[in-house]
Design a protein around this motif. Structure first.
Motif, PDB file in Angstrom:
ATOM      1  N   SER A  86     -57.876  49.501 -76.239  1.00  0.00           N
ATOM      2  CA  SER A  86     -59.083  48.766 -75.869  1.00  0.00           C
ATOM      3  C   SER A  86     -58.793  47.751 -74.773  1.00  0.00           C
ATOM      4  O   SER A  86     -59.609  47.525 -73.882  1.00  0.00           O
ATOM      5  CB  SER A  86     -59.661  48.051 -77.100  1.00  0.00           C
ATOM      6  OG  SER A  86     -60.006  48.974 -78.103  1.00  0.00           O
ATOM      7  N   VAL A  87     -57.605  47.152 -74.843  1.00  0.00           N
ATOM      8  CA  VAL A  87     -57.214  46.192 -73.806  1.00  0.00           C
ATOM      9  C   VAL A  87     -57.125  46.891 -72.453  1.00  0.00           C
ATOM     10  O   VAL A  87     -57.578  46.375 -71.428  1.00  0.00           O
ATOM     11  CB  VAL A  87     -55.858  45.538 -74.154  1.00  0.00           C
ATOM     12  CG1 VAL A  87     -55.398  44.638 -73.021  1.00  0.00           C
ATOM     13  CG2 VAL A  87     -55.980  44.741 -75.447  1.00  0.00           C
ATOM     14  N   SER A  89     -58.746  49.634 -71.520  1.00  0.00           N
ATOM     15  CA  SER A  89     -60.106  49.930 -71.073  1.00  0.00           C
ATOM     16  C   SER A  89     -60.797  48.682 -70.545  1.00  0.00           C
ATOM     17  O   SER A  89     -61.535  48.737 -69.552  1.00  0.00           O
ATOM     18  CB  SER A  89     -60.927  50.528 -72.229  1.00  0.00           C
ATOM     19  OG  SER A  89     -60.392  51.755 -72.643  1.00  0.00           O
ATOM     20  N   SER A  90     -60.557  47.544 -71.210  1.00  0.00           N
ATOM     21  CA  SER A  90     -61.201  46.309 -70.772  1.00  0.00           C
ATOM     22  C   SER A  90     -60.676  45.867 -69.411  1.00  0.00           C
ATOM     23  O   SER A  90     -61.427  45.349 -68.583  1.00  0.00           O
ATOM     24  CB  SER A  90     -60.987  45.199 -71.799  1.00  0.00           C
ATOM     25  OG  SER A  90     -59.636  44.787 -71.838  1.00  0.00           O
ATOM     26  N   GLY A  93     -62.511  48.086 -66.938  1.00  0.00           N
ATOM     27  CA  GLY A  93     -63.917  47.734 -66.850  1.00  0.00           C
ATOM     28  C   GLY A  93     -64.149  46.397 -66.165  1.00  0.00           C
ATOM     29  O   GLY A  93     -65.016  46.280 -65.293  1.00  0.00           O
ATOM     30  N   ILE A  94     -63.375  45.389 -66.552  1.00  0.00           N
ATOM     31  CA  ILE A  94     -63.518  44.065 -65.933  1.00  0.00           C
ATOM     32  C   ILE A  94     -63.163  44.116 -64.455  1.00  0.00           C
ATOM     33  O   ILE A  94     -63.831  43.480 -63.623  1.00  0.00           O
ATOM     34  CB  ILE A  94     -62.636  43.037 -66.671  1.00  0.00           C
ATOM     35  CG1 ILE A  94     -63.170  42.798 -68.087  1.00  0.00           C
ATOM     36  CG2 ILE A  94     -62.585  41.715 -65.917  1.00  0.00           C
ATOM     37  CD1 ILE A  94     -62.269  41.960 -68.962  1.00  0.00           C
ATOM     38  N   THR A 149     -69.418  48.376 -66.756  1.00  0.00           N
ATOM     39  CA  THR A 149     -70.148  47.918 -67.935  1.00  0.00           C
ATOM     40  C   THR A 149     -69.988  48.876 -69.107  1.00  0.00           C
ATOM     41  O   THR A 149     -69.766  48.452 -70.252  1.00  0.00           O
ATOM     42  CB  THR A 149     -71.643  47.755 -67.600  1.00  0.00           C
ATOM     43  OG1 THR A 149     -71.786  46.830 -66.509  1.00  0.00           O
ATOM     44  CG2 THR A 149     -72.422  47.252 -68.798  1.00  0.00           C
ATOM     45  N   LEU A 152     -66.412  48.651 -70.473  1.00  0.00           N
ATOM     46  CA  LEU A 152     -66.203  47.400 -71.195  1.00  0.00           C
ATOM     47  C   LEU A 152     -66.865  47.457 -72.574  1.00  0.00           C
ATOM     48  O   LEU A 152     -66.311  46.963 -73.564  1.00  0.00           O
ATOM     49  CB  LEU A 152     -66.764  46.234 -70.384  1.00  0.00           C
ATOM     50  CG  LEU A 152     -66.345  44.827 -70.827  1.00  0.00           C
ATOM     51  CD1 LEU A 152     -64.828  44.691 -70.841  1.00  0.00           C
ATOM     52  CD2 LEU A 152     -66.958  43.780 -69.900  1.00  0.00           C
ATOM     53  N   THR A 153     -68.048  48.067 -72.642  1.00  0.00           N
ATOM     54  CA  THR A 153     -68.723  48.250 -73.924  1.00  0.00           C
ATOM     55  C   THR A 153     -67.902  49.155 -74.836  1.00  0.00           C
ATOM     56  O   THR A 153     -67.764  48.891 -76.041  1.00  0.00           O
ATOM     57  CB  THR A 153     -70.124  48.860 -73.712  1.00  0.00           C
ATOM     58  OG1 THR A 153     -70.880  48.013 -72.839  1.00  0.00           O
ATOM     59  CG2 THR A 153     -70.857  49.017 -75.034  1.00  0.00           C
ATOM     60  N   GLU A 154     -67.354  50.228 -74.255  1.00  0.00           N
ATOM     61  CA  GLU A 154     -66.494  51.130 -75.030  1.00  0.00           C
ATOM     62  C   GLU A 154     -65.294  50.383 -75.595  1.00  0.00           C
ATOM     63  O   GLU A 154     -64.884  50.593 -76.746  1.00  0.00           O
ATOM     64  CB  GLU A 154     -66.009  52.275 -74.139  1.00  0.00           C
ATOM     65  CG  GLU A 154     -65.058  53.247 -74.823  1.00  0.00           C
ATOM     66  CD  GLU A 154     -63.848  53.577 -73.963  1.00  0.00           C
ATOM     67  OE1 GLU A 154     -63.005  54.366 -74.426  1.00  0.00           O
ATOM     68  OE2 GLU A 154     -63.731  53.034 -72.849  1.00  0.00           O
ATOM     69  N   CYS A 155     -64.741  49.476 -74.801  1.00  0.00           N
ATOM     70  CA  CYS A 155     -63.592  48.691 -75.229  1.00  0.00           C
ATOM     71  C   CYS A 155     -63.928  47.855 -76.465  1.00  0.00           C
ATOM     72  O   CYS A 155     -63.148  47.807 -77.426  1.00  0.00           O
ATOM     73  CB  CYS A 155     -63.143  47.780 -74.081  1.00  0.00           C
ATOM     74  SG  CYS A 155     -62.369  46.244 -74.580  1.00  0.00           S
ATOM     75  N   VAL A 156     -65.091  47.206 -76.459  1.00  0.00           N
ATOM     76  CA  VAL A 156     -65.492  46.362 -77.592  1.00  0.00           C
ATOM     77  C   VAL A 156     -65.676  47.204 -78.850  1.00  0.00           C
ATOM     78  O   VAL A 156     -65.208  46.838 -79.941  1.00  0.00           O
ATOM     79  CB  VAL A 156     -66.801  45.613 -77.259  1.00  0.00           C
ATOM     80  CG1 VAL A 156     -67.313  44.861 -78.465  1.00  0.00           C
ATOM     81  CG2 VAL A 156     -66.573  44.653 -76.090  1.00  0.00           C
TER      82      VAL A 156
END
Length: 232
Positions: A86-87, A89-90, A93-94, A149, A152-156
């Protein structure tokens, strides 16, 4: 196919390796997750080595993977190992979102060849539209913003799942979430940004071609007029 290859290596191969090592060879969840992370790490490392310059994003992803793998191995926590994805992916995304606000959308390098089809006329039309068309520039920025976006949503969602869903389930569910995020980004960003941009480029190429043909016709008529007068 070349664009989808990294997705297969980074998502499909680790998932298959995890279940083979875990169910087939009886490795623990931590060991199976650790060994399944080696292939995407090697791919990222190879992408850095074969380039003449250093890709900052690829280097950052490699560092995140290495630190996450080392930390989760030392703690023996398989959920932490899932959370490190997830990190990653974030970070992607960021980076995409920030690049839009910096005026240098991260995905433009891949979007331009698709929209222009790699033709000199298409690339020239792209440059003219970037300089003179506000809707074209907005679509270019929105393309990277949508991708960022969604990722980032997928990451959360994956981070929450890593600590609330059984590890064995989250391994394949995380892959499904990634594929859904990628497909959703392709459909939304493609339909609202890439397709309209492609049509604008095509129209601009045709406009320039028509103008050039009209100018050529005018030049021929002008050169023929003195000859007609002399004959008279």
């Amino acid at each position: 196919m070349q664009s989808l290859l990294p997705l297969v290596v980074d998502v499909g191969v680790p998932m298959a390796m995890y279940f083979i090592l875990s169910d087939g060879f009886g490795l623990s969840e931590v060991a199976a997750l650790g060994w399944s992370s080696v292939v995407p790490a090697l791919r990222t490392l190879w992408s850095l080595v074969r380039r003449t310059g250093v890709n900052g994003l690829a280097l950052l992803i490699l560092v995140v993977n290495a630190v996450g793998l080392a930390t989760s191995t030392m703690t023996g926590d398989p959920r932490l190992m899932l959370a490190k994805d997830s990190v990653t992916s974030s970070v992607i995304g960021i980076s995409m979102i920030v690049s839009v606000f910096l005026g240098k959308p991260l995905l433009t390098a891949g979007l331009k060849p698709f929209v222009t089809k790699g033709s000199p006329a298409g690339e020239a039309a792209w440059d003219r539209l970037m300089a003179g068309s506000a809707p074209f520039r907005r679509a270019e920025r929105r393309f990277s913003l949508i991708w960022g976006t969604v990722l980032l949503t997928e990451c959360v969602v994956k981070a929450i799942g890593a600590y609330t869903i059984p590890v064995h389930t989250m391994v394949w569910l995380g892959t499904v979430l990634t594929l859904v995020a990628v497909l959703l980004s392709m459909v939304v960003a493609g339909g609202s940004c890439a397709d309209p941009m492609e049509k604008m480029v095509k129209a601009e190429v045709e406009r320039v071609a028509d103008t050039a043909a009209a100018d050529a016709g005018t030049a021929v008529s002008a050169s023929a007029a003195p000859a007609v007068g002399a004959a008279g």
